[in-house]
Design a protein around this motif. Structure first.
Motif, mmCIF file in Angstrom:
data_model
loop_
_atom_site.group_PDB
_atom_site.id
_atom_site.type_symbol
_atom_site.label_atom_id
_atom_site.label_comp_id
_atom_site.label_asym_id
_atom_site.label_seq_id
_atom_site.Cartn_x
_atom_site.Cartn_y
_atom_site.Cartn_z
ATOM 1 N N GLN A 98 4.702 4.335 2.444
ATOM 2 C CA GLN A 98 4.578 3.006 1.836
ATOM 3 C C GLN A 98 5.024 1.952 2.836
ATOM 4 O OE1 GLN A 98 7.547 1.102 0.707
ATOM 5 N NE2 GLN A 98 9.130 2.694 0.629
ATOM 6 N N GLY B 37 -0.150 5.722 -5.072
ATOM 7 C CA GLY B 37 -1.182 6.074 -4.117
ATOM 8 C C GLY B 37 -2.418 6.574 -4.847
ATOM 9 N N SER B 38 -3.415 6.994 -4.082
ATOM 10 C CA SER B 38 -4.676 7.439 -4.670
ATOM 11 C C SER B 38 -4.668 8.913 -5.067
ATOM 12 C CB SER B 38 -5.822 7.183 -3.695
ATOM 13 O OG SER B 38 -5.958 5.804 -3.447
ATOM 14 N N LYS C 272 0.825 -1.201 0.000
ATOM 15 C CA LYS C 272 0.000 0.000 0.000
ATOM 16 C C LYS C 272 0.859 1.251 0.000
ATOM 17 C CE LYS C 272 -4.160 1.690 2.362
ATOM 18 N NZ LYS C 272 -5.076 1.431 1.251
ATOM 19 N N CYS D 241 3.504 11.146 1.853
ATOM 20 C CA CYS D 241 3.325 9.837 1.237
ATOM 21 C C CYS D 241 4.036 8.785 2.066
ATOM 22 C CB CYS D 241 3.900 9.855 -0.177
ATOM 23 S SG CYS D 241 3.880 8.252 -1.014
ATOM 24 N N THR E 98 0.153 5.233 0.701
ATOM 25 C CA THR E 98 -0.868 6.087 1.299
ATOM 26 C C THR E 98 -0.484 7.548 1.137
ATOM 27 O OG1 THR E 98 -1.330 4.387 2.962
ATOM 28 C CG2 THR E 98 -2.146 6.599 3.402
ATOM 29 N N GLN E 99 -1.408 8.330 0.629
ATOM 30 C CA GLN E 99 -1.162 9.760 0.457
ATOM 31 C C GLN E 99 -2.127 10.564 1.333
ATOM 32 O OE1 GLN E 99 -0.564 9.431 -4.278
ATOM 33 N NE2 GLN E 99 -0.299 11.510 -3.444
ATOM 34 N N MET E 100 -1.558 11.609 1.920
ATOM 35 C CA MET E 100 -2.369 12.488 2.743
ATOM 36 C C MET E 100 -2.017 13.938 2.443
ATOM 37 S SD MET E 100 -4.319 10.639 4.646
ATOM 38 C CE MET E 100 -4.783 11.669 6.024
ATOM 39 N N ARG F 59 -6.155 13.788 0.895
ATOM 40 C CA ARG F 59 -6.725 13.491 -0.418
ATOM 41 C C ARG F 59 -7.089 14.774 -1.159
ATOM 42 N NH1 ARG F 59 -8.833 8.785 -2.203
ATOM 43 N NH2 ARG F 59 -8.664 9.954 -4.158
#
Lengths: 111, 111
Positions: A25, A103-104, A3, A23, A5-7, A9
């Motif tokens: 991982q 990430g998203s 995974k 970011c 993860t980005q913060m 969004r």
């Protein structure tokens, strides 16, 4: 579970403000990337990091800087954000560059 | 300088048809070509990839055809499904772990 993860969004900032995109991982990948995506322009490489404190400019580094103090964490910093930095920012990590795990994304709006 | 070019920018096919997405590149040193699939609101994800020593790579309904002499490759999606509607990026791997992306093809599969 692999995974990235980005913060956050979504982020709205005013021109001239500082911006921090984060970011993480969980795959212990050495290599991490920051891309920005704009309509009609695809994905443009901003910075690449080969490991802690080992960063290299990509194709469009102007106006950005990065920080990687831990292997699992890679930050993108915009000092005094500009309206033309409004974009979607993607972080990715990879073991060998043959597969990038993205990430998203963070949708940044600079007003 | 656009090192990886994709066409068409947008493609619409009917369910069951074969979608053909094209890609070309300039740098003869590129030797690995991944295709990434991106759904709205998500980051790209690796779909299929080919090395320059091969001329074809299949994975289910997805096939890459590669012509090294002409520096061209194409992604064929047979029996297209509405769930295949996405943006597809052709990419090329350079040295130093840099991955260069094309601008993408938006595929719409109509039911």
């Amino acid at each position: 579970d692999m995974k990235v993860t980005q913060m956050p969004r979504y982020l709205i900032k005013r021109m001239g403000e500082n911006v921090l995109l984060e970011c993480g991982q969980d795959m212990s990948h050495e290599t991490m990337y920051w891309y920005r995506q704009d309509p009609g322009l695809g994905l443009q490489l901003i910075y690449i990091s080969y490991d802690v404190d080992s960063n290299s400019e990509g194709d469009i580094p102007k106006g950005y800087r990065v920080s990687r103090k831990k292997r699992e964490h890679f930050s993108l910093i915009l000092d005094s954000a500009k309206t033309n930095q409004t974009s979607v920012y993607f972080c990715a990590s990879s073991l060998s560059a043959e597969t990038l795990y993205f990430g998203s994304g963070t949708r940044l709006t600079v007003l | 300088q656009q090192q990886v070019r994709q066409s068409p920018q947008s493609l619409t096919v009917w369910e069951g048809e074969t979608a053909i997405l094209n890609c070309s590149y300039e740098n003869s040193a590129f030797d690995y070509f991944p295709w990434y699939q991106q759904f709205p609101g998500e980051g790209p994800a690796l779909l299929i990839a080919i090395r320059s020593v091969s001329d074809k790579k299949e994975d289910g309904r997805f096939t890459i055809f590669f012509n090294k002499r002409e520096k061209k490759l194409s992604l064929h999606i047979t029996d297209s499904q509405p769930g295949d509607s996405a943006t597809y990026f052709c990419a090329a791997y350079t040295n130093a772990y840099k991955v260069i992306f094309g601008k993408g093809t938006h595929l719409h599969v109509l039911p």
